[in-house]
Write a protein that holds these residues in place. Sequence first.
Motif, PDB file in Angstrom:
ATOM      1  N   VAL A  77       0.834  -1.200   0.000  1.00 24.14           N
ATOM      2  CA  VAL A  77       0.000   0.000   0.000  1.00 24.14           C
ATOM      3  C   VAL A  77       0.868   1.249   0.000  1.00 24.14           C
ATOM      4  O   VAL A  77       1.760   1.388   0.834  1.00 24.14           O
ATOM      5  N   ALA A  78       0.591   2.135  -0.950  1.00 27.37           N
ATOM      6  CA  ALA A  78       1.225   3.461  -0.914  1.00 27.37           C
ATOM      7  C   ALA A  78       0.112   4.465  -0.642  1.00 27.37           C
ATOM      8  O   ALA A  78      -0.648   4.816  -1.551  1.00 27.37           O
ATOM      9  N   PRO A  79      -0.024   4.869   0.619  1.00 27.61           N
ATOM     10  CA  PRO A  79      -1.150   5.752   0.951  1.00 27.61           C
ATOM     11  C   PRO A  79      -0.982   7.144   0.357  1.00 27.61           C
ATOM     12  O   PRO A  79       0.128   7.563   0.017  1.00 27.61           O
ATOM     13  N   LEU A  82       1.769  10.900   2.779  1.00 26.23           N
ATOM     14  CA  LEU A  82       3.104  10.298   2.836  1.00 26.23           C
ATOM     15  C   LEU A  82       3.292   9.623   4.187  1.00 26.23           C
ATOM     16  O   LEU A  82       3.087  10.240   5.231  1.00 26.23           O
ATOM     17  N   ALA A  83       3.640   8.367   4.169  1.00 24.18           N
ATOM     18  CA  ALA A  83       3.802   7.604   5.407  1.00 24.18           C
ATOM     19  C   ALA A  83       5.271   7.260   5.575  1.00 24.18           C
ATOM     20  O   ALA A  83       5.706   6.144   5.322  1.00 24.18           O
ATOM     21  N   ASN A 141       7.770   6.776  -0.802  1.00 23.75           N
ATOM     22  CA  ASN A 141       6.499   6.270  -0.280  1.00 23.75           C
ATOM     23  C   ASN A 141       6.042   5.051  -1.081  1.00 23.75           C
ATOM     24  O   ASN A 141       5.541   4.077  -0.527  1.00 23.75           O
ATOM     25  N   LEU A 142       6.269   5.123  -2.368  1.00 23.21           N
ATOM     26  CA  LEU A 142       5.915   4.006  -3.247  1.00 23.21           C
ATOM     27  C   LEU A 142       6.888   2.840  -3.021  1.00 23.21           C
ATOM     28  O   LEU A 142       6.472   1.675  -2.973  1.00 23.21           O
ATOM     29  N   ALA A 144       8.338   1.971  -0.359  1.00 23.37           N
ATOM     30  CA  ALA A 144       8.028   1.252   0.883  1.00 23.37           C
ATOM     31  C   ALA A 144       6.947   0.197   0.653  1.00 23.37           C
ATOM     32  O   ALA A 144       6.890  -0.800   1.371  1.00 23.37           O
ATOM     33  N   ALA A 145       6.106   0.433  -0.347  1.00 17.83           N
ATOM     34  CA  ALA A 145       5.046  -0.536  -0.637  1.00 17.83           C
ATOM     35  C   ALA A 145       5.552  -1.696  -1.494  1.00 17.83           C
ATOM     36  O   ALA A 145       4.881  -2.719  -1.612  1.00 17.83           O
TER      37      ALA A 145
END
Lengths: 284, 444
Positions: A77-79, A82-83, A141-142, A144-145
């Motif tokens: 998941v790329a929320p 930004l996580a 962010n992407l 990390a997914a």
Amino acid sequence: MLELRDLRKSFGSTLAVDGLTLSVRTGEVLGLLGPNGAGKTTTIGMAIGLVTPDSGTVSLANRGSPADPALRHHLGVAPQALALYDDLSAEENLSFFAGLYSMPADLRRARVSATLDLVGLTPRRDDRVQGFSGGMKRRLNLAAALLHEPPLLLLDEPTAGVDPQSRNSILDLVRELKSRGTTIVYTTHYMEEAQRLCDRVAIMDKGRLLALDSVDRLISAHGGHSVVTSITASGESRVQTADPVKEIAAILARGDVQAVQEVRIERPDLESVFLNLTGRSLRD
Amino acid sequence: MPTDAPPTSPRTRSLIVPVIALLRKDLLLLLRDRVNFFFTFFFPIILGLFFGLVFNNPAPPGISLGVVDEDQTARSQAFVTQLQSTEGIKVILNPSRDAGFTAVRKGKLTACIVLPKGFEASSSSLFRGQTPTIEGVIDPSRQATSGLLLGRLQELAFRNLMTSFTDPASVKSTTADARRALLESKDLDPVRRAALNVLLNSVETLATDSSANAPSNPLAPSTESGGGFSPIKIDLQTAAKDDSKSPRHSFHITFPSAVTWALMGAVMAFSTSLVTERTHGTLMRLTTAPISKGQILLGKAAACFVTAFLAQAALIGVMIIRAMPQSWPLLIIAMTCAALGFVGLMVLLSVISPTEGGGGGLSRAALLLLAMFGGGSIPLAFMPGWMQTASSASPFKWAVLAIEGAVWRGYSPTEMLLPCGVLLGMGAVCAAIGWTLFQQRRLM
């Protein structure tokens, strides 16, 4: 890969998702297109098991609800928000997220390096995220997914607020992932992105699924006719037609070819589809 | 980041590795949050040092010496009198060996010496090879003064020896004693006996002559070396472990109190951690990872535990420069229990914190109130009765009590059960409430 059946979700008196049924096929890129507030993020939330639907079911890879931690290996998941941890470096962020997937140290290091390469952040791997541009943060962010190489990737507005260069980079990355066989659910309110990337597009508004098909079929079914605009010395004329080539030939046949200064064809697009389905523009 | 030790099974790995990842990440974030790091690790040390030095009742420059005169003879009493007139030594007479040694263990005396029975007899039997012996103990924290004390005692013994040789009566008594011993030695060679009698006569003559030409101050210290001869034997032992149940240094009070601030810093550092994760969107990523809510909370708790323990360890590390704890094992148990108790409190506060700002305010208010009642602001001993009773509701009181129990109160393991048990109980209750609330909470 992902089955959503008759999902409903309300927040107080606001009905966020209203009877949504959707099936995501293995290996496809499915676009969730709709204006802000259409219910896309809530749909994603239910699809990843974070939001409990009031009714309806979600099934991941025919194995059960994604709320089950054991099934979350299948999901990336790329929320939209930004996580990331601003005080950690790019590598530290990814290494931490890889740790959540219980990767052995060797594999973790290899995946972190490969993923940093994939999103083009290897030169900045040791820099803290707080110094990154918006586009770099989006790419991280992407990333990390992607670390655990999930078969299903949910990207919630992955290009929100980024510069054109970073946007192109992210779109290229999505295409690359698609070519590797990753199933992708891509939410956006940019119709150009949906048209460029998606095998099928689900158009949502006010929590409801209005249409679901390939871009061409959606346009054929709901986009209306092309508009042919001709400009001559005597003025401008606009004609809606199903066959723009034939219409241009007719314009030229009607008078002096030298008098025609310009001819333009405006083909219908997803904006037209949305307009025809809702009476409103996507950007309203 | 460091390599993980591979757990034994995939299931164990999937349980442990994410928790360790969370622990590392939170510690790394704390390390890079300079303000939180300072208030957790350095501020308590500064407080402990500052108040420890301000309120330190420095050891008197002189030596507070307990003396037990078991001999009760003219010579032993004279020795005590001479000690009393010795500069830098304050003599306190003690009725018994036990009383004197206990006073040293309690830190009331620097040292205590005993003039045992036979002191006078051995003092007057130098020619028979007997050396008077002084037994004693010295406070282990005043080891530096032991050399000084030994020097003073030896100096005094040499003066007495000089006095003996310049006092004809004393010499006559000593030589008469030696002659009696010669007579009693039946198997002594007659030639040697005659020689020794001549020697004793010479000593008596020398003593008489020396008396006539004695210096104006017979007690002035001799500058001549004793040539390895010692007129007195001093057996000075380090006092055994202090079970006096009283602090022996101001650091024993201020550093356990500063533990309050270290624990507060650790809880503050992590009580808003969950709500910060939610605000920054990272909680969503945590909850979409293949880990349970329990693992998320456990990771936070582990990071808080490590921080709370290390912050206490840093304090103790500075404290021992001047004041050692009485029991290391009990101290480690106390620190562990204190850290666990406050981890429970952190879990509860982190779960009920509504927002970052609100959570910070809530934690500060709750912790300051608990610290105020728990002896963090005013030492418990100075509180009115009702406040001391109310303080039992504060985990800070029990944390300080547990640490003090190991540092200077001389608690036995059984006595340690109460503060440690209360800390663990409070922590368990808070953690259970927090855990339950967190399981029910919607994360998105």
